[in-house]
Design a protein around this motif. Structure first.
Motif, PDB file in Angstrom:
ATOM      1  N   PHE A 103      46.368  23.614  31.748  1.00  0.00           N
ATOM      2  CA  PHE A 103      46.348  24.787  32.629  1.00  0.00           C
ATOM      3  C   PHE A 103      47.697  24.921  33.350  1.00  0.00           C
ATOM      4  O   PHE A 103      48.302  23.930  33.747  1.00  0.00           O
ATOM      5  N   ASN A 104      48.105  26.195  33.568  1.00  0.00           N
ATOM      6  CA  ASN A 104      49.367  26.419  34.290  1.00  0.00           C
ATOM      7  C   ASN A 104      49.369  27.830  34.890  1.00  0.00           C
ATOM      8  O   ASN A 104      50.169  28.675  34.535  1.00  0.00           O
ATOM      9  N   HIS A 105      48.401  28.083  35.765  1.00  0.00           N
ATOM     10  CA  HIS A 105      48.306  29.345  36.508  1.00  0.00           C
ATOM     11  C   HIS A 105      48.023  30.553  35.613  1.00  0.00           C
ATOM     12  O   HIS A 105      48.379  31.684  35.966  1.00  0.00           O
ATOM     13  N   GLU A 106      47.371  30.347  34.473  1.00  0.00           N
ATOM     14  CA  GLU A 106      46.993  31.478  33.628  1.00  0.00           C
ATOM     15  C   GLU A 106      45.824  32.251  34.249  1.00  0.00           C
ATOM     16  O   GLU A 106      44.990  31.689  34.952  1.00  0.00           O
ATOM     17  N   GLN A 107      45.764  33.540  33.968  1.00  0.00           N
ATOM     18  CA  GLN A 107      44.645  34.392  34.365  1.00  0.00           C
ATOM     19  C   GLN A 107      43.702  34.494  33.170  1.00  0.00           C
ATOM     20  O   GLN A 107      44.042  35.097  32.154  1.00  0.00           O
ATOM     21  N   LEU A 108      42.502  33.911  33.280  1.00  0.00           N
ATOM     22  CA  LEU A 108      41.556  33.864  32.174  1.00  0.00           C
ATOM     23  C   LEU A 108      40.363  34.786  32.443  1.00  0.00           C
ATOM     24  O   LEU A 108      40.001  35.021  33.608  1.00  0.00           O
ATOM     25  N   PRO A 109      39.734  35.297  31.383  1.00  0.00           N
ATOM     26  CA  PRO A 109      38.579  36.185  31.565  1.00  0.00           C
ATOM     27  C   PRO A 109      37.467  35.513  32.362  1.00  0.00           C
ATOM     28  O   PRO A 109      37.107  34.354  32.099  1.00  0.00           O
ATOM     29  N   ALA A 110      36.914  36.235  33.320  1.00  0.00           N
ATOM     30  CA  ALA A 110      35.848  35.681  34.151  1.00  0.00           C
ATOM     31  C   ALA A 110      34.623  35.323  33.321  1.00  0.00           C
ATOM     32  O   ALA A 110      33.871  34.408  33.671  1.00  0.00           O
ATOM     33  N   ALA A 111      34.418  36.043  32.214  1.00  0.00           N
ATOM     34  CA  ALA A 111      33.239  35.788  31.367  1.00  0.00           C
ATOM     35  C   ALA A 111      33.222  34.354  30.844  1.00  0.00           C
ATOM     36  O   ALA A 111      32.155  33.793  30.601  1.00  0.00           O
ATOM     37  N   TRP A 112      34.408  33.760  30.681  1.00  0.00           N
ATOM     38  CA  TRP A 112      34.461  32.388  30.183  1.00  0.00           C
ATOM     39  C   TRP A 112      33.952  31.394  31.227  1.00  0.00           C
ATOM     40  O   TRP A 112      33.618  30.264  30.891  1.00  0.00           O
ATOM     41  N   PHE A 113      33.918  31.810  32.480  1.00  0.00           N
ATOM     42  CA  PHE A 113      33.527  30.922  33.577  1.00  0.00           C
ATOM     43  C   PHE A 113      32.243  31.363  34.287  1.00  0.00           C
ATOM     44  O   PHE A 113      31.898  30.814  35.314  1.00  0.00           O
ATOM     45  N   SER A 114      31.562  32.381  33.739  1.00  0.00           N
ATOM     46  CA  SER A 114      30.392  32.888  34.455  1.00  0.00           C
ATOM     47  C   SER A 114      29.099  32.806  33.654  1.00  0.00           C
ATOM     48  O   SER A 114      28.037  33.143  34.174  1.00  0.00           O
ATOM     49  N   ALA A 115      29.168  32.363  32.391  1.00  0.00           N
ATOM     50  CA  ALA A 115      27.969  32.130  31.568  1.00  0.00           C
ATOM     51  C   ALA A 115      27.006  33.308  31.618  1.00  0.00           C
ATOM     52  O   ALA A 115      25.794  33.133  31.764  1.00  0.00           O
ATOM     53  N   GLY A 116      27.540  34.524  31.528  1.00  0.00           N
ATOM     54  CA  GLY A 116      26.680  35.700  31.500  1.00  0.00           C
ATOM     55  C   GLY A 116      26.124  36.109  32.833  1.00  0.00           C
ATOM     56  O   GLY A 116      25.209  36.936  32.904  1.00  0.00           O
ATOM     57  N   SER A 117      26.662  35.580  33.936  1.00  0.00           N
ATOM     58  CA  SER A 117      26.124  35.902  35.250  1.00  0.00           C
ATOM     59  C   SER A 117      26.707  37.185  35.830  1.00  0.00           C
ATOM     60  O   SER A 117      26.296  37.636  36.888  1.00  0.00           O
ATOM     61  N   GLY A 118      27.716  37.754  35.159  1.00  0.00           N
ATOM     62  CA  GLY A 118      28.196  39.062  35.568  1.00  0.00           C
ATOM     63  C   GLY A 118      29.439  39.085  36.427  1.00  0.00           C
ATOM     64  O   GLY A 118      29.813  40.144  36.926  1.00  0.00           O
ATOM     65  N   LYS A 119      30.132  37.970  36.663  1.00  0.00           N
ATOM     66  CA  LYS A 119      31.370  37.998  37.450  1.00  0.00           C
ATOM     67  C   LYS A 119      32.421  38.820  36.702  1.00  0.00           C
ATOM     68  O   LYS A 119      32.580  38.693  35.500  1.00  0.00           O
ATOM     69  N   ALA A 120      33.143  39.660  37.458  1.00  0.00           N
ATOM     70  CA  ALA A 120      34.049  40.609  36.813  1.00  0.00           C
ATOM     71  C   ALA A 120      35.518  40.218  36.906  1.00  0.00           C
ATOM     72  O   ALA A 120      36.293  40.499  36.005  1.00  0.00           O
ATOM     73  N   GLU A 121      35.932  39.578  37.977  1.00  0.00           N
ATOM     74  CA  GLU A 121      37.346  39.294  38.167  1.00  0.00           C
ATOM     75  C   GLU A 121      37.811  38.143  37.282  1.00  0.00           C
ATOM     76  O   GLU A 121      37.029  37.277  36.902  1.00  0.00           O
ATOM     77  N   LYS A 122      39.111  38.155  37.003  1.00  0.00           N
ATOM     78  CA  LYS A 122      39.686  37.055  36.232  1.00  0.00           C
ATOM     79  C   LYS A 122      39.741  35.791  37.083  1.00  0.00           C
ATOM     80  O   LYS A 122      39.731  35.845  38.311  1.00  0.00           O
ATOM     81  N   VAL A 123      39.821  34.657  36.418  1.00  0.00           N
ATOM     82  CA  VAL A 123      39.923  33.366  37.097  1.00  0.00           C
ATOM     83  C   VAL A 123      41.317  32.807  36.843  1.00  0.00           C
ATOM     84  O   VAL A 123      41.730  32.660  35.688  1.00  0.00           O
ATOM     85  N   GLU A 124      42.041  32.502  37.914  1.00  0.00           N
ATOM     86  CA  GLU A 124      43.350  31.849  37.761  1.00  0.00           C
ATOM     87  C   GLU A 124      43.148  30.342  37.762  1.00  0.00           C
ATOM     88  O   GLU A 124      42.610  29.779  38.709  1.00  0.00           O
ATOM     89  N   VAL A 125      43.576  29.696  36.677  1.00  0.00           N
ATOM     90  CA  VAL A 125      43.429  28.242  36.589  1.00  0.00           C
ATOM     91  C   VAL A 125      44.701  27.592  37.112  1.00  0.00           C
ATOM     92  O   VAL A 125      45.813  28.068  36.849  1.00  0.00           O
ATOM     93  N   PRO A 126      44.591  26.524  37.884  1.00  0.00           N
ATOM     94  CA  PRO A 126      45.772  25.930  38.528  1.00  0.00           C
ATOM     95  C   PRO A 126      46.535  24.989  37.602  1.00  0.00           C
ATOM     96  O   PRO A 126      46.047  24.598  36.538  1.00  0.00           O
ATOM     97  N   LEU A 127      47.724  24.630  38.023  1.00  0.00           N
ATOM     98  CA  LEU A 127      48.486  23.540  37.401  1.00  0.00           C
ATOM     99  C   LEU A 127      48.084  22.270  38.127  1.00  0.00           C
ATOM    100  O   LEU A 127      48.464  22.051  39.279  1.00  0.00           O
ATOM    101  N   PHE A 128      47.271  21.444  37.482  1.00  0.00           N
ATOM    102  CA  PHE A 128      46.738  20.262  38.149  1.00  0.00           C
ATOM    103  C   PHE A 128      47.785  19.154  38.233  1.00  0.00           C
ATOM    104  O   PHE A 128      48.565  18.937  37.302  1.00  0.00           O
ATOM    105  N   GLN A 129      47.754  18.460  39.345  1.00  0.00           N
ATOM    106  CA  GLN A 129      48.621  17.284  39.515  1.00  0.00           C
ATOM    107  C   GLN A 129      48.141  16.158  38.617  1.00  0.00           C
ATOM    108  O   GLN A 129      48.931  15.434  38.023  1.00  0.00           O
ATOM    109  N   TYR A 130      46.820  15.964  38.529  1.00  0.00           N
ATOM    110  CA  TYR A 130      46.237  15.000  37.606  1.00  0.00           C
ATOM    111  C   TYR A 130      44.818  15.434  37.278  1.00  0.00           C
ATOM    112  O   TYR A 130      44.189  16.190  38.020  1.00  0.00           O
ATOM    113  N   VAL A 131      44.332  14.949  36.144  1.00  0.00           N
ATOM    114  CA  VAL A 131      42.964  15.219  35.691  1.00  0.00           C
ATOM    115  C   VAL A 131      42.395  13.904  35.178  1.00  0.00           C
ATOM    116  O   VAL A 131      43.027  13.236  34.347  1.00  0.00           O
ATOM    117  N   ARG A 132      41.194  13.527  35.663  1.00  0.00           N
ATOM    118  CA  ARG A 132      40.657  12.233  35.246  1.00  0.00           C
ATOM    119  C   ARG A 132      39.173  12.130  35.587  1.00  0.00           C
ATOM    120  O   ARG A 132      38.647  12.903  36.376  1.00  0.00           O
TER     121      ARG A 132
END
Length: 610
Positions: free
Chosen positions: A460-489
């Motif tokens: 991830f690096n601050h991309e704007q992704l479709p809200a549908a990918w993160f809402s599982a059909g719940s109807g969220k309309a806005e895009k989701v900005e994913v952060p540039l993580f310092q670490y993931v574990r």
């Protein structure tokens, strides 16, 4: 022709064949950027052979070259094992440096890679930048001194040349990243003597060579032109940068094999380029193959290009057959056979050859684990010091590595299988070593979705992704900005008066003082409210732990991932909360593919995962 991208370094793989390494590439990109503010220290890349180190360095140089805003010129020198005099090496090194520095200043990738441009031609060029003009002026001074010199003053000339990156970085606004591949060979291949004397004696194993790497003792401490060095002889690189005149001057970074999902992606890509059109592999079997070779990029390439008769990837049995062929007859066999032959004195020559073989054979029990010398000694009925002496030799031969004063075998199941193949047939009265990967396969199935989430989040690096990918059909309309993580574990959290919770994946966003906590369910059943409550309970413990340790309590985002989807109750909750994301099978698949996955996430047979 105008649409063709010219890279300063011709890479050895197709552009989309370069897989993973995003986190390490990003870290070293930051290292290069930090040179401008004098905040980067010299660093050594440590990696076993054939792990993709040179391919990675090529990509790094191609990445930072086209970032003139960094004002850091990459000087990329690939050391070879050609035997040469110091005077000849002087000209080679100086020509490469001045040509590449000028090429960066002028943003000319063709000049960077054009080794036909010698120094006499280079100094006749014109520069459009002040830094480039000064580089040409100093190159002309070097050339004049070189032409007036001889073998006798080559070392003094080298001492001056080695400071050139820092000197130019001091007099201009363009600093330097000194990147040297196969750094350890600088100890073995350059001779401070006339060519006639160099050729008159046996110079095998670097006999009589000047230990040129040691002369970087001043340069390795530079903040304006720090070094990034790497090599394929792990132990030798480590000893070179951590001992002698260079001791304490280098940080170390380790290049590991690919993750299992990224290894599967590489196999898909490699088959596309190197195999016949009918040679395809399903996502499930690509994961199986990647697990069987530990995500090692060279081994996956070997499978894709294997000459095994009737090669097929249509079942686990067929994949096992191709792997066995490669270990016993193919490229993997040839690679390790050559390595063992080159290190014969360390590996095979013992006071008791049979004992040496037995020690190496039993060593295969410890894939990526501390090697228990006492257990091996007890099993073979010999003194512990005899085993320890052999392990020391294996360390020198780059078959084990040392950490915290313990010896570990490299995480290389194909090396273990090669050793078993070579030695087991010669030994009598020894127990058979089981190198089955079935337990790992079962673990991989259980952990796979967490690995997919982790691999994707690292990219991830601050991309704007479709809200549908993160809402599982719940109807969220806005895009989701994913952060540039310092670490993931994966992380366990526990406060003083709470139970411990295992977080499937935790990602730390340093810019927003925020963390993402992920709950992953790799099942065909919908995720219910109980899993959400469990994640929220873990989040509360995480907050308590941060507070008790005197750390700031960050804002929390919750991310639910379930291949079986979600209950209606969970979907309604997701719709009502801004801090709660949910990705079903389609959503996580889209995210995975958006960040490099070239296959669909497999759904294993229903009885595999409940």
């Amino acid at each position: 022709m105008s649409n063709i991208k010219i890279w300063p370094v011709e890479e050895m793989v197709q552009e989309d064949e370069f897989t993973d390494r995003v986190e390490l590439l990003r870290e070293l990109d930051h290292w290069v950027a930090a040179i401008q503010r004098m905040a980067a220290s010299s660093t050594a890349l440590i990696a076993p052979r054939r792990i993709g180190k040179t391919v990675f360095l090529d990509r790094l140089v191609n990445t930072v070259f086209f970032k003139p805003e960094y004002k850091v010129a990459p000087f990329y020198f690939k050391m070879t094992r050609e035997k040469r005099t110091l005077r000849k090496f002087l000209l080679e090194y100086a020509t490469t440096f001045y040509r590449q520095y000028l090429a960066y200043c002028e943003q000319d990738p063709v000049l960077f890679r054009n080794t036909n441009v010698d120094l006499e031609c280079l100094v006749k060029l014109k520069a459009g930048s002040a830094a480039g003009a000064l580089a040409l002026e100093r190159a002309a001074i070097f050339l004049d001194r070189y032409n007036r010199g001889n073998d006798e003053n080559a070392l003094h000339h080298w001492d001056a040349l080695i400071r050139e990156p820092e000197e130019l970085a001091s007099f201009t606004d363009t600093r330097v990243a000194v990147i040297i591949d196969e750094f350890q060979d600088m100890q073995l291949c350059v001779y401070d003597m006339p060519k006639e004397l160099m050729d008159s004696k046996d110079r095998s194993d670097g006999y009589g060579a000047i230990r040129l790497a040691n002369t970087y003792d001043r340069q390795s401490q530079s903040r304006k032109a720090p070094m990034l060095v790497a090599g394929s002889a792990v132990t030798m690189v480590f000893k070179t940068v951590m001992g002698g005149p260079l001791g304490g001057r280098f940080d170390c970074m380790y290049i590991k094999p690919l993750s299992v999902p990224d290894g599967a992606a590489l196999l898909h890509t490699a088959l596309k380029y190197y195999a016949s059109p009918e040679q395809t592999v399903t996502p499930e079997l690509a994961l199986y193959a990647s697990t069987q070779v530990g995500g090692h990029p060279y081994y996956l390439y070997s499978l894709a290009t294997s000459k095994c008769s009737g090669k097929s990837f249509k079942s686990e049995e067929e994949i096992n057959r191709v792997i066995r062929y490669e270990i016993e007859n193919g490229k993997i066999y040839g690679f390790w056979r050559t390595h063992f032959d080159n290190n014969r004195e360390l590996i095979n020559q013992d006071d008791d050859t049979e004992l040496g073989k037995k020690i190496i054979y039993y060593f295969t029990r410890y894939n990526n684990q501390p090697v228990d010398t006492k257990a091996i000694a007890d099993k073979l009925g010999v003194e512990k010091k005899a085993v320890a002496k052999k392990i020391d030799k294996l360390y020198a031969a780059d078959l084990v590595y040392r950490s915290a004063e313990k010896f570990y075998s490299f995480n290389d199941i194909c090396l273990m299988r090669f050793i078993k193949f070579v030695y087991e047939q010669d030994l009598e009265g020894v127990d058979e070593v089981d190198l089955s990967q079935q337990g790992l396969i079962n673990t991989m199935k259980g952990k796979f979705l967490e690995m997919v989430a982790e691999v994707s989040m690292l990219k991830f690096n601050h991309e704007q992704l479709p809200a549908a990918w993160f809402s599982a059909g719940s109807g969220k309309a806005e895009k989701v900005e994913v952060p540039l993580f310092q670490y993931v574990r994966t992380q366990t959290v526990k406060a003083s008066a709470s139970p411990a919770y295992q977080l499937d994946v935790l990602g730390k966003d340093p810019e927003e003082e925020r963390v993402w906590l992920c709950e992953c369910k790799y099942t065909r059943k919908p995720m219910g409210i109980a899993q959400v409550e469990k994640l929220e309970a873990a989040a509360e413990v995480f907050r308590q732990q941060q507070d008790e340790e005197g750390l700031p309590v960050p804002e929390i985002r919750f991310w639910l991932i379930s291949t079986g989807g979600f209950t209606e109750e969970v979907r309604e909750l997701v719709h009502s909360r801004e801090d709660l994301y949910a990705s079903d099978y389609e959503g996580i698949n889209n995210i995975f593919k958006a960040f490099g996955g070239n296959y669909s996430i497999p759904l294993f047979a229903e009885n595999d995962r409940e």
